[in-house]
Every structure is written in structure tokens, then in C-alpha cells.
Write a protein that holds these residues in place. Structure first.
Motif, PDB file in Angstrom:
ATOM      1  N   ASP A 185       0.795  -1.230   0.000  1.00 43.34           N
ATOM      2  CA  ASP A 185       0.000   0.000   0.000  1.00 43.34           C
ATOM      3  C   ASP A 185       0.830   1.284   0.000  1.00 43.34           C
ATOM      4  O   ASP A 185       0.297   2.359   0.248  1.00 43.34           O
ATOM      5  CB  ASP A 185      -0.984   0.035   1.185  1.00 43.34           C
ATOM      6  CG  ASP A 185      -2.027  -1.064   1.113  1.00 43.34           C
ATOM      7  OD1 ASP A 185      -2.433  -1.426  -0.009  1.00 43.34           O
ATOM      8  OD2 ASP A 185      -2.437  -1.555   2.172  1.00 43.34           O
ATOM      9  N   ASP A 186       2.130   1.204  -0.295  1.00 42.55           N
ATOM     10  CA  ASP A 186       3.001   2.383  -0.306  1.00 42.55           C
ATOM     11  C   ASP A 186       3.726   2.458  -1.648  1.00 42.55           C
ATOM     12  O   ASP A 186       4.761   1.801  -1.847  1.00 42.55           O
ATOM     13  CB  ASP A 186       3.996   2.314   0.850  1.00 42.55           C
ATOM     14  CG  ASP A 186       4.809   3.584   1.016  1.00 42.55           C
ATOM     15  OD1 ASP A 186       5.053   4.298   0.014  1.00 42.55           O
ATOM     16  OD2 ASP A 186       5.227   3.857   2.159  1.00 42.55           O
TER      17      ASP A 186
ATOM     18  N   ALA B 151       8.372   1.760  -5.254  1.00 40.43           N
ATOM     19  CA  ALA B 151       9.213   2.306  -6.324  1.00 40.43           C
ATOM     20  C   ALA B 151      10.674   2.304  -5.905  1.00 40.43           C
ATOM     21  O   ALA B 151      11.556   1.943  -6.693  1.00 40.43           O
ATOM     22  CB  ALA B 151       8.761   3.715  -6.695  1.00 40.43           C
ATOM     23  N   SER B 152      10.942   2.669  -4.657  1.00 45.86           N
ATOM     24  CA  SER B 152      12.310   2.679  -4.150  1.00 45.86           C
ATOM     25  C   SER B 152      12.909   1.274  -4.163  1.00 45.86           C
ATOM     26  O   SER B 152      14.056   1.078  -4.588  1.00 45.86           O
ATOM     27  CB  SER B 152      12.325   3.261  -2.737  1.00 45.86           C
ATOM     28  OG  SER B 152      13.637   3.299  -2.237  1.00 45.86           O
ATOM     29  N   CYS B 153      12.160   0.292  -3.726  1.00 44.03           N
ATOM     30  CA  CYS B 153      12.631  -1.096  -3.734  1.00 44.03           C
ATOM     31  C   CYS B 153      12.857  -1.572  -5.165  1.00 44.03           C
ATOM     32  O   CYS B 153      13.857  -2.239  -5.454  1.00 44.03           O
ATOM     33  CB  CYS B 153      11.632  -1.988  -3.006  1.00 44.03           C
ATOM     34  SG  CYS B 153      12.142  -3.722  -2.927  1.00 44.03           S
ATOM     35  N   ALA B 154      11.952  -1.228  -6.067  1.00 45.17           N
ATOM     36  CA  ALA B 154      12.106  -1.618  -7.467  1.00 45.17           C
ATOM     37  C   ALA B 154      13.362  -0.998  -8.072  1.00 45.17           C
ATOM     38  O   ALA B 154      14.074  -1.648  -8.850  1.00 45.17           O
ATOM     39  CB  ALA B 154      10.864  -1.242  -8.273  1.00 45.17           C
TER      40      ALA B 154
ATOM     41  N   VAL C 160       7.713   2.832 -16.408  1.00 41.35           N
ATOM     42  CA  VAL C 160       7.307   2.700 -15.017  1.00 41.35           C
ATOM     43  C   VAL C 160       5.814   2.377 -14.997  1.00 41.35           C
ATOM     44  O   VAL C 160       5.003   3.168 -15.491  1.00 41.35           O
ATOM     45  CB  VAL C 160       7.600   3.988 -14.214  1.00 41.35           C
ATOM     46  CG1 VAL C 160       7.192   3.818 -12.763  1.00 41.35           C
ATOM     47  CG2 VAL C 160       9.078   4.370 -14.339  1.00 41.35           C
ATOM     48  N   LEU C 161       5.476   1.237 -14.450  1.00 39.82           N
ATOM     49  CA  LEU C 161       4.094   0.780 -14.374  1.00 39.82           C
ATOM     50  C   LEU C 161       3.610   0.916 -12.934  1.00 39.82           C
ATOM     51  O   LEU C 161       4.295   0.482 -12.004  1.00 39.82           O
ATOM     52  CB  LEU C 161       3.993  -0.686 -14.806  1.00 39.82           C
ATOM     53  CG  LEU C 161       4.638  -1.025 -16.155  1.00 39.82           C
ATOM     54  CD1 LEU C 161       4.678  -2.528 -16.359  1.00 39.82           C
ATOM     55  CD2 LEU C 161       3.898  -0.352 -17.272  1.00 39.82           C
TER      56      LEU C 161
ATOM     57  N   ALA D  42       3.933   9.855  -7.490  1.00 39.03           N
ATOM     58  CA  ALA D  42       4.745   9.401  -6.348  1.00 39.03           C
ATOM     59  C   ALA D  42       5.802   8.399  -6.819  1.00 39.03           C
ATOM     60  O   ALA D  42       6.970   8.480  -6.420  1.00 39.03           O
ATOM     61  CB  ALA D  42       3.863   8.788  -5.265  1.00 39.03           C
ATOM     62  N   ALA D  43       5.410   7.457  -7.669  1.00 36.77           N
ATOM     63  CA  ALA D  43       6.372   6.487  -8.198  1.00 36.77           C
ATOM     64  C   ALA D  43       7.391   7.183  -9.090  1.00 36.77           C
ATOM     65  O   ALA D  43       8.602   6.941  -8.990  1.00 36.77           O
ATOM     66  CB  ALA D  43       5.644   5.390  -8.970  1.00 36.77           C
ATOM     67  N   TRP D  44       6.899   8.068  -9.964  1.00 35.32           N
ATOM     68  CA  TRP D  44       7.800   8.771 -10.882  1.00 35.32           C
ATOM     69  C   TRP D  44       8.840   9.581 -10.128  1.00 35.32           C
ATOM     70  O   TRP D  44      10.017   9.601 -10.505  1.00 35.32           O
ATOM     71  CB  TRP D  44       7.013   9.676 -11.829  1.00 35.32           C
ATOM     72  CG  TRP D  44       7.928  10.542 -12.629  1.00 35.32           C
ATOM     73  CD1 TRP D  44       8.089  11.888 -12.529  1.00 35.32           C
ATOM     74  CD2 TRP D  44       8.870  10.105 -13.616  1.00 35.32           C
ATOM     75  NE1 TRP D  44       9.059  12.324 -13.395  1.00 35.32           N
ATOM     76  CE2 TRP D  44       9.557  11.238 -14.078  1.00 35.32           C
ATOM     77  CE3 TRP D  44       9.194   8.859 -14.144  1.00 35.32           C
ATOM     78  CZ2 TRP D  44      10.554  11.167 -15.047  1.00 35.32           C
ATOM     79  CZ3 TRP D  44      10.188   8.790 -15.118  1.00 35.32           C
ATOM     80  CH2 TRP D  44      10.848   9.936 -15.565  1.00 35.32           C
ATOM     81  N   ASN D  45       8.449  10.274  -9.076  1.00 35.18           N
ATOM     82  CA  ASN D  45       9.403  11.094  -8.324  1.00 35.18           C
ATOM     83  C   ASN D  45      10.555  10.257  -7.789  1.00 35.18           C
ATOM     84  O   ASN D  45      11.712  10.685  -7.817  1.00 35.18           O
ATOM     85  CB  ASN D  45       8.698  11.831  -7.191  1.00 35.18           C
ATOM     86  CG  ASN D  45       7.833  12.979  -7.690  1.00 35.18           C
ATOM     87  OD1 ASN D  45       8.017  13.479  -8.800  1.00 35.18           O
ATOM     88  ND2 ASN D  45       6.875  13.382  -6.877  1.00 35.18           N
ATOM     89  N   VAL D  46      10.270   9.063  -7.314  1.00 35.94           N
ATOM     90  CA  VAL D  46      11.324   8.174  -6.810  1.00 35.94           C
ATOM     91  C   VAL D  46      12.254   7.759  -7.948  1.00 35.94           C
ATOM     92  O   VAL D  46      13.487   7.814  -7.815  1.00 35.94           O
ATOM     93  CB  VAL D  46      10.706   6.937  -6.124  1.00 35.94           C
ATOM     94  CG1 VAL D  46      11.779   5.901  -5.795  1.00 35.94           C
ATOM     95  CG2 VAL D  46       9.950   7.344  -4.859  1.00 35.94           C
TER      96      VAL D  46
END
Length: 135
Positions: free
Chosen positions: A50-51, A56-59, A82-83, A94-98
Motif C-alpha cells: 500500500d506504499d 518504487a524505491s525497492c524496485a 514505469v508501471l 509518487a512512483a515517478w518522483n522516486v
């Protein structure tokens, strides 16, 4: 250090984009196609349920490990996709920023997509990448 990747801007296109509009690969380079980097730990468990940002950071960490195994690094990436399993634009951002921050100084051409579902339980983010290195 000489690189196989040349990032290309386009002055006639919007400067709002936080990525290059194109990239080219030098002759003689070896292309590396990565499987989608997922937010899984070493035991195969989904990290950051849920985060979106944590996933994204882990990926990104997993993508870097795959690049290193192939003899490359983030500066060698030619393209990413990025999916994000969400219909909410703020989750995509949020994912893109990481991802963008991880590529500091290397604004690789990228596509950001919202999708309905990804392959692992509780998975929200996956990052595909292509890289190139000089032989």
C-alpha cells in the motif's frame, strides 16, 4: 568514462518534461534488456504494501542490482517504463518522483503508465529498463 548512451532533448517540445525526449546508442554497444524490476525482497515478499513510493524505491534498488549483474549502471540506461497499478495520478507521480530522483543527472527517456494489476500479490510498481554499454 565513455558511455554508449546519448540523451537527446528537443528544443521545440515542452521543457516541462523531466526526462529526455530520445536517446541513441553508440555503434558497437551491447544492449541489455532488463525484466521488470519488482518491489520484492530477497525472500520474494512484496515490500511496502500500500506504499507506492516505498515500492518504487525497492524496485529501483532491484533494477540497479540487475544492471550491476549485467555490467551496467543507471547512467547506462537508455529507456524506462514505469508501471503503477493505480488509476490515481498522484500514485503515478509518487512512483515517478522516486524513479526520477534515482536517475539524478541522467534524465532517461521514460514512459509512466497506470495499469489495472501487476503480477505479484500487493504489487503496485514495476520498472522496465533497457541499457547499453560499450564493449
Amino acid at each position: 568514462m565513455a558511455r554508449a548512451v546519448r540523451l537527446i532533448g528537443a528544443e521545440t517540445l515542452s521543457s516541462v518534461a523531466q526526462y529526455s525526449y530520445a536517446a541513441s546508442v553508440e555503434p558497437g554497444a551491447r544492449l541489455i534488456f532488463l525484466a521488470g524490476a519488482c518491489p520484492l525482497d530477497a525472500q520474494g515478499r512484496t515490500v511496502g504494501v500500500d506504499d507506492v513510493a516505498q515500492q518504487a524505491s525497492c524496485a529501483v534498488v532491484n533494477m540497479v542490482a540487475a544492471l550491476e549483474a549485467a555490467g551496467a549502471e543507471l547512467a547506462d540506461v537508455v529507456f524506462t517504463r514505469v508501471l503503477v497499478a493505480s488509476a490515481r495520478q498522484e500514485d503515478l507521480v509518487a512512483a515517478w518522483n522516486v524513479v526520477r530522483d534515482a536517475f539524478d543527472g541522467h534524465p532517461v527517456p521514460s514512459t509512466l503508465l497506470g495499469v489495472t494489476v501487476l503480477g505479484y500479490p500487493d504489487q503496485l510498481v514495476e520498472i522496465e529498463a533497457v541499457a547499453a554499454v560499450l564493449e
